[in-house]
Design a protein around this motif. Structure first.
Motif, PDB file in Angstrom:
ATOM      1  N   MET A  47       0.850  -1.189   0.000  1.00  0.00           N
ATOM      2  CA  MET A  47       0.000   0.000   0.000  1.00  0.00           C
ATOM      3  C   MET A  47       0.888   1.242   0.000  1.00  0.00           C
ATOM      4  SD  MET A  47      -3.104  -1.237   2.606  1.00  0.00           S
ATOM      5  CE  MET A  47      -2.944   0.171   3.565  1.00  0.00           C
ATOM      6  N   ASP A  48       0.441   2.247  -0.719  1.00  0.00           N
ATOM      7  CA  ASP A  48       1.189   3.495  -0.700  1.00  0.00           C
ATOM      8  C   ASP A  48       0.809   4.305   0.541  1.00  0.00           C
ATOM      9  OD1 ASP A  48      -1.275   4.688  -1.224  1.00  0.00           O
ATOM     10  OD2 ASP A  48      -0.800   5.232  -3.282  1.00  0.00           O
ATOM     11  N   PHE A  49       1.464   5.420   0.743  1.00  0.00           N
ATOM     12  CA  PHE A  49       1.262   6.235   1.944  1.00  0.00           C
ATOM     13  C   PHE A  49      -0.192   6.683   2.098  1.00  0.00           C
ATOM     14  CE2 PHE A  49       1.159  10.304   4.170  1.00  0.00           C
ATOM     15  CZ  PHE A  49       1.766   9.943   5.372  1.00  0.00           C
ATOM     16  N   ASP A  50      -0.805   7.170   1.024  1.00  0.00           N
ATOM     17  CA  ASP A  50      -2.186   7.644   1.087  1.00  0.00           C
ATOM     18  C   ASP A  50      -3.139   6.518   1.487  1.00  0.00           C
ATOM     19  OD1 ASP A  50      -1.257  10.105   0.381  1.00  0.00           O
ATOM     20  OD2 ASP A  50      -2.193  10.148  -1.600  1.00  0.00           O
ATOM     21  N   ALA A  51      -2.945   5.322   0.933  1.00  0.00           N
ATOM     22  CA  ALA A  51      -3.801   4.181   1.275  1.00  0.00           C
ATOM     23  C   ALA A  51      -3.619   3.800   2.746  1.00  0.00           C
ATOM     24  CB  ALA A  51      -3.488   2.997   0.369  1.00  0.00           C
ATOM     25  N   CYS A  52      -2.387   3.854   3.240  1.00  0.00           N
ATOM     26  CA  CYS A  52      -2.130   3.556   4.662  1.00  0.00           C
ATOM     27  C   CYS A  52      -2.813   4.581   5.560  1.00  0.00           C
ATOM     28  CB  CYS A  52      -0.634   3.542   4.938  1.00  0.00           C
ATOM     29  SG  CYS A  52       0.216   2.113   4.258  1.00  0.00           S
ATOM     30  N   MET A  53      -2.768   5.842   5.190  1.00  0.00           N
ATOM     31  CA  MET A  53      -3.409   6.876   6.004  1.00  0.00           C
ATOM     32  C   MET A  53      -4.927   6.717   6.013  1.00  0.00           C
ATOM     33  SD  MET A  53      -1.143   8.712   7.503  1.00  0.00           S
ATOM     34  CE  MET A  53      -0.385   7.114   7.738  1.00  0.00           C
ATOM     35  N   ARG A  54      -5.506   6.327   4.873  1.00  0.00           N
ATOM     36  CA  ARG A  54      -6.951   6.078   4.831  1.00  0.00           C
ATOM     37  C   ARG A  54      -7.317   4.887   5.713  1.00  0.00           C
ATOM     38  NH1 ARG A  54      -6.283   8.128  -0.290  1.00  0.00           N
ATOM     39  NH2 ARG A  54      -5.778   6.124  -1.222  1.00  0.00           N
ATOM     40  N   MET A  55      -6.488   3.838   5.679  1.00  0.00           N
ATOM     41  CA  MET A  55      -6.743   2.676   6.518  1.00  0.00           C
ATOM     42  C   MET A  55      -6.645   3.060   7.998  1.00  0.00           C
ATOM     43  SD  MET A  55      -4.734  -0.979   6.748  1.00  0.00           S
ATOM     44  CE  MET A  55      -3.259  -0.211   7.404  1.00  0.00           C
ATOM     45  N   GLU A  56      -5.620   3.807   8.380  1.00  0.00           N
ATOM     46  CA  GLU A  56      -5.464   4.251   9.771  1.00  0.00           C
ATOM     47  C   GLU A  56      -6.659   5.097  10.203  1.00  0.00           C
ATOM     48  OE1 GLU A  56      -3.106   3.853  12.229  1.00  0.00           O
ATOM     49  OE2 GLU A  56      -2.126   2.338  11.023  1.00  0.00           O
ATOM     50  N   TYR A  57      -7.104   5.984   9.332  1.00  0.00           N
ATOM     51  CA  TYR A  57      -8.247   6.839   9.641  1.00  0.00           C
ATOM     52  C   TYR A  57      -9.495   5.996   9.899  1.00  0.00           C
ATOM     53  CZ  TYR A  57     -11.763  10.481   9.160  1.00  0.00           C
ATOM     54  OH  TYR A  57     -12.824  11.328   9.380  1.00  0.00           O
ATOM     55  N   ARG A  58      -9.728   5.002   9.053  1.00  0.00           N
ATOM     56  CA  ARG A  58     -10.883   4.110   9.242  1.00  0.00           C
ATOM     57  C   ARG A  58     -10.813   3.417  10.603  1.00  0.00           C
ATOM     58  NH1 ARG A  58     -10.740   0.994   3.424  1.00  0.00           N
ATOM     59  NH2 ARG A  58     -11.516   2.736   2.179  1.00  0.00           N
ATOM     60  N   MET A  59      -9.637   2.874  10.911  1.00  0.00           N
ATOM     61  CA  MET A  59      -9.477   2.135  12.166  1.00  0.00           C
ATOM     62  C   MET A  59      -9.675   3.040  13.378  1.00  0.00           C
ATOM     63  SD  MET A  59      -6.292  -0.282  10.988  1.00  0.00           S
ATOM     64  CE  MET A  59      -5.817  -0.615  12.651  1.00  0.00           C
ATOM     65  N   VAL A  60      -9.052   4.211  13.367  1.00  0.00           N
ATOM     66  CA  VAL A  60      -9.189   5.136  14.499  1.00  0.00           C
ATOM     67  C   VAL A  60     -10.634   5.600  14.633  1.00  0.00           C
ATOM     68  CG1 VAL A  60      -8.535   7.426  15.337  1.00  0.00           C
ATOM     69  CG2 VAL A  60      -6.792   5.864  14.494  1.00  0.00           C
ATOM     70  N   HIS A  61     -11.272   5.882  13.525  1.00  0.00           N
ATOM     71  CA  HIS A  61     -12.676   6.289  13.543  1.00  0.00           C
ATOM     72  C   HIS A  61     -13.524   5.226  14.228  1.00  0.00           C
ATOM     73  CE1 HIS A  61     -16.726   6.970  11.891  1.00  0.00           C
ATOM     74  NE2 HIS A  61     -16.370   8.241  11.867  1.00  0.00           N
ATOM     75  N   ARG A  62     -13.299   3.969  13.886  1.00  0.00           N
ATOM     76  CA  ARG A  62     -14.080   2.875  14.461  1.00  0.00           C
ATOM     77  C   ARG A  62     -13.721   2.629  15.928  1.00  0.00           C
ATOM     78  NH1 ARG A  62     -14.614   1.189   9.126  1.00  0.00           N
ATOM     79  NH2 ARG A  62     -16.660   1.739   8.402  1.00  0.00           N
ATOM     80  N   VAL A  63     -12.453   2.764  16.279  1.00  0.00           N
ATOM     81  CA  VAL A  63     -12.050   2.613  17.686  1.00  0.00           C
ATOM     82  C   VAL A  63     -12.727   3.678  18.536  1.00  0.00           C
ATOM     83  CG1 VAL A  63     -10.105   2.884  19.283  1.00  0.00           C
ATOM     84  CG2 VAL A  63      -9.867   1.426  17.266  1.00  0.00           C
ATOM     85  N   MET A  64     -12.722   4.908  18.071  1.00  0.00           N
ATOM     86  CA  MET A  64     -13.319   6.007  18.829  1.00  0.00           C
ATOM     87  C   MET A  64     -14.842   5.887  18.915  1.00  0.00           C
ATOM     88  SD  MET A  64     -10.727   7.603  19.902  1.00  0.00           S
ATOM     89  CE  MET A  64     -11.484   9.026  20.604  1.00  0.00           C
ATOM     90  N   ALA A  65     -15.449   5.213  17.972  1.00  0.00           N
ATOM     91  CA  ALA A  65     -16.906   5.036  17.994  1.00  0.00           C
ATOM     92  C   ALA A  65     -17.324   3.851  18.864  1.00  0.00           C
ATOM     93  CB  ALA A  65     -17.430   4.828  16.567  1.00  0.00           C
ATOM     94  N   GLY A  66     -16.355   3.038  19.269  1.00  0.00           N
ATOM     95  CA  GLY A  66     -16.668   1.837  20.023  1.00  0.00           C
ATOM     96  C   GLY A  66     -16.616   2.024  21.530  1.00  0.00           C
ATOM     97  N   HIS A  67     -16.752   0.942  22.227  1.00  0.00           N
ATOM     98  CA  HIS A  67     -16.811   0.905  23.688  1.00  0.00           C
ATOM     99  C   HIS A  67     -15.437   0.765  24.339  1.00  0.00           C
ATOM    100  CE1 HIS A  67     -16.900  -1.674  27.340  1.00  0.00           C
ATOM    101  NE2 HIS A  67     -17.801  -0.810  27.719  1.00  0.00           N
ATOM    102  N   ASP A  68     -14.586  -0.070  23.792  1.00  0.00           N
ATOM    103  CA  ASP A  68     -13.383  -0.487  24.505  1.00  0.00           C
ATOM    104  C   ASP A  68     -12.357   0.609  24.732  1.00  0.00           C
ATOM    105  OD1 ASP A  68     -14.445  -2.962  24.868  1.00  0.00           O
ATOM    106  OD2 ASP A  68     -13.159  -3.982  23.419  1.00  0.00           O
ATOM    107  N   PHE A  69     -12.195   1.547  23.824  1.00  0.00           N
ATOM    108  CA  PHE A  69     -11.244   2.639  24.053  1.00  0.00           C
ATOM    109  C   PHE A  69     -11.626   3.406  25.307  1.00  0.00           C
ATOM    110  CE2 PHE A  69     -10.065   7.098  23.671  1.00  0.00           C
ATOM    111  CZ  PHE A  69      -8.692   6.982  23.593  1.00  0.00           C
TER     112      PHE A  69
END
Length: 67
Positions: A1-23
């Motif tokens: 994955m290139d840098f932009d794709a990695c940043m989009r993936m990180e954004y998705r993951m952080v978005h979902r972590v922050m929307a969840g319970h466990d964090f």
């Protein structure tokens, strides 16, 4: 994955972590109440399904745009 794709993936993951319970539960147990007794959902790692993990990587309705 290139840098932009990695940043989009990180954004998705952080978005979902922050929307969840466990964090927030981890912050509560470690910093706020300091009881070090988090109540995870699910309670056991073995209860985490492939679909649970895949959901963290799924596209968002509004994706990160890098210019």
């Amino acid at each position: 994955m290139d840098f932009d794709a990695c940043m989009r993936m990180e954004y998705r993951m952080v978005h979902r972590v922050m929307a969840g319970h466990d964090f927030y539960e981890g912050v509560r147990a470690t910093i706020i109440e300091k009881d070090n007794l988090p109540h995870w959902r699910p309670a056991q790692l073995a209860q985490v399904t492939d679909s649970d993990v895949n959901a963290y990587f799924a596209p968002l309705s509004e994706e990160l745009v890098l210019d």
